[in-house]
Design a protein around this motif. Structure first.
Motif, PDB file in Angstrom:
ATOM      1  N   ASN A 131      49.872  42.974  40.265  1.00  0.00           N
ATOM      2  CA  ASN A 131      48.628  43.280  39.993  1.00  0.00           C
ATOM      3  C   ASN A 131      47.585  42.252  39.990  1.00  0.00           C
ATOM      4  OD1 ASN A 131      49.249  46.070  39.885  1.00  0.00           O
ATOM      5  ND2 ASN A 131      49.529  46.145  37.602  1.00  0.00           N
ATOM      6  N   ALA A 132      48.245  41.244  39.635  1.00  0.00           N
ATOM      7  CA  ALA A 132      47.218  40.055  39.262  1.00  0.00           C
ATOM      8  C   ALA A 132      47.007  39.433  40.804  1.00  0.00           C
ATOM      9  CB  ALA A 132      47.799  38.666  38.565  1.00  0.00           C
ATOM     10  N   ASP A 133      48.103  39.312  41.751  1.00  0.00           N
ATOM     11  CA  ASP A 133      47.887  39.053  43.109  1.00  0.00           C
ATOM     12  C   ASP A 133      47.045  39.854  43.854  1.00  0.00           C
ATOM     13  OD1 ASP A 133      48.891  37.270  45.187  1.00  0.00           O
ATOM     14  OD2 ASP A 133      50.067  39.075  45.990  1.00  0.00           O
ATOM     15  N   LYS A 134      47.031  41.368  43.429  1.00  0.00           N
ATOM     16  CA  LYS A 134      46.086  42.293  44.049  1.00  0.00           C
ATOM     17  C   LYS A 134      44.935  42.019  43.675  1.00  0.00           C
ATOM     18  CE  LYS A 134      46.335  47.157  44.568  1.00  0.00           C
ATOM     19  NZ  LYS A 134      46.955  48.408  43.966  1.00  0.00           N
ATOM     20  N   ALA A 135      44.407  41.590  42.540  1.00  0.00           N
ATOM     21  CA  ALA A 135      43.170  41.179  42.058  1.00  0.00           C
ATOM     22  C   ALA A 135      42.646  39.863  42.764  1.00  0.00           C
ATOM     23  CB  ALA A 135      43.282  41.302  40.555  1.00  0.00           C
ATOM     24  N   VAL A 136      43.565  39.086  42.767  1.00  0.00           N
ATOM     25  CA  VAL A 136      43.275  37.765  43.441  1.00  0.00           C
ATOM     26  C   VAL A 136      42.551  37.985  44.927  1.00  0.00           C
ATOM     27  CG1 VAL A 136      43.898  35.408  44.187  1.00  0.00           C
ATOM     28  CG2 VAL A 136      44.578  36.195  41.785  1.00  0.00           C
ATOM     29  N   ARG A 137      43.516  38.832  45.487  1.00  0.00           N
ATOM     30  CA  ARG A 137      43.046  39.148  47.057  1.00  0.00           C
ATOM     31  C   ARG A 137      41.469  39.671  47.024  1.00  0.00           C
ATOM     32  NH1 ARG A 137      47.344  42.182  48.709  1.00  0.00           N
ATOM     33  NH2 ARG A 137      48.634  41.771  47.134  1.00  0.00           N
ATOM     34  N   ARG A 138      41.772  40.757  46.108  1.00  0.00           N
ATOM     35  CA  ARG A 138      40.484  41.532  45.772  1.00  0.00           C
ATOM     36  C   ARG A 138      39.301  40.593  45.755  1.00  0.00           C
ATOM     37  NH1 ARG A 138      41.159  44.738  41.687  1.00  0.00           N
ATOM     38  NH2 ARG A 138      42.853  45.854  42.799  1.00  0.00           N
ATOM     39  N   ALA A 139      39.192  39.746  44.641  1.00  0.00           N
ATOM     40  CA  ALA A 139      38.106  38.785  44.373  1.00  0.00           C
ATOM     41  C   ALA A 139      37.925  37.867  45.531  1.00  0.00           C
ATOM     42  CB  ALA A 139      38.615  37.893  43.240  1.00  0.00           C
ATOM     43  N   GLU A 140      38.974  37.464  46.302  1.00  0.00           N
ATOM     44  CA  GLU A 140      38.762  36.585  47.545  1.00  0.00           C
ATOM     45  C   GLU A 140      37.879  37.198  48.489  1.00  0.00           C
ATOM     46  OE1 GLU A 140      42.679  35.624  48.597  1.00  0.00           O
ATOM     47  OE2 GLU A 140      42.786  33.496  47.454  1.00  0.00           O
ATOM     48  N   ARG A 141      38.424  38.238  48.756  1.00  0.00           N
ATOM     49  CA  ARG A 141      37.497  39.296  49.851  1.00  0.00           C
ATOM     50  C   ARG A 141      35.997  39.467  49.343  1.00  0.00           C
ATOM     51  NH1 ARG A 141      42.220  42.519  49.775  1.00  0.00           N
ATOM     52  NH2 ARG A 141      40.962  43.979  48.620  1.00  0.00           N
ATOM     53  N   LYS A 142      35.739  39.855  47.931  1.00  0.00           N
ATOM     54  CA  LYS A 142      34.506  39.908  47.556  1.00  0.00           C
ATOM     55  C   LYS A 142      33.668  38.542  47.749  1.00  0.00           C
ATOM     56  CE  LYS A 142      31.914  41.459  43.484  1.00  0.00           C
ATOM     57  NZ  LYS A 142      32.212  41.850  42.274  1.00  0.00           N
ATOM     58  N   SER A 143      34.434  37.125  47.481  1.00  0.00           N
ATOM     59  CA  SER A 143      33.879  36.104  47.541  1.00  0.00           C
ATOM     60  C   SER A 143      33.289  35.916  49.075  1.00  0.00           C
ATOM     61  CB  SER A 143      34.860  35.089  46.875  1.00  0.00           C
ATOM     62  OG  SER A 143      34.271  33.838  47.043  1.00  0.00           O
ATOM     63  N   LYS A 144      34.468  36.122  49.850  1.00  0.00           N
ATOM     64  CA  LYS A 144      34.084  35.746  51.231  1.00  0.00           C
ATOM     65  C   LYS A 144      32.711  36.952  51.658  1.00  0.00           C
ATOM     66  CE  LYS A 144      38.574  34.507  52.882  1.00  0.00           C
ATOM     67  NZ  LYS A 144      39.774  35.068  53.609  1.00  0.00           N
ATOM     68  N   ARG A 145      32.539  38.056  51.412  1.00  0.00           N
ATOM     69  CA  ARG A 145      31.587  38.872  51.594  1.00  0.00           C
ATOM     70  C   ARG A 145      30.396  38.472  51.245  1.00  0.00           C
ATOM     71  NH1 ARG A 145      34.926  43.377  50.406  1.00  0.00           N
ATOM     72  NH2 ARG A 145      34.065  43.528  48.451  1.00  0.00           N
TER      73      ARG A 145
END
Length: 174
Positions: A131-145
């Motif tokens: 779940n933490a890895d999933k949240a990090v990937r989600r945050a990275e995508r949001k940051s890139k956007r």
């Protein structure tokens, strides 16, 4: 004529009366077994196999008498029984052995319980990592956007970067 049951005689109450020759045979058997030199063929086989023990059964077998003569608390030869049990003192008693077995079984149950708990905790930690890895990937995508919107988006569009005024800096710093 009514049949009445016979009353047991006094000799029947104590099935075997004390016989000095039997006591001497038991004593001789104890001495031989203690020395590790049985005359009984079965006991010799046990000795060669490394399974020989001095106990009530082996003494009775060596003496050629019934095990019940020395095998129970109120036997006909209590002195010999006590001597055999004294020789057997270095071996674990049956009660002690059963207590050890019970203790070891309880330890096995406890170990299995701990193992199940550990597996459950490992699964929970693995799920949290996932779940933490999933949240990090989600945050990275949001940051890139977010970054892509600010650099190529409508803010500052068409204005060269050198002409953009930074209001946080003073006029001398620019």
């Amino acid at each position: 004529m009514a049949l009445t049951p016979k009353k047991p005689s006094a000799a029947k109450d104590n099935e075997t009366a004390y016989d000095p020759s039997t006591a001497a045979r038991i004593e001789a058997a104890i001495v031989r077994l203690k020395a590790g030199k049985p005359s009984n063929t079965d006991l010799k086989k046990q000795q060669r196999a490394g399974k020989f023990k001095v106990n009530i059964s082996s003494v009775a077998k060596e003496a050629g008498v019934s095990r019940t003569l020395i095998g129970h608390k109120n036997c006909a030869y209590p002195a010999q029984r006590k001597r055999v049990l004294g020789l057997r003192g270095n071996e674990p008693a049956q009660g002690t052995l059963m207590a050890t077995v019970r203790k070891l079984r309880a330890e096995v149950v406890e170990a299995k319980s701990r193992e199940r708990l550990d597996a459950s905790l490992r699964a929970a930690l693995l799920r949290r990592i996932f779940n933490a890895d999933k949240a990090v990937r989600r945050a990275e995508r949001k940051s890139k956007r977010s970054i892509s919107r600010t650099t190529s988006g409508h803010i500052g569009k068409g204005i060269p970067e050198s002409n953009v005024i930074d209001f946080d800096k003073g006029p001398d710093e620019q």
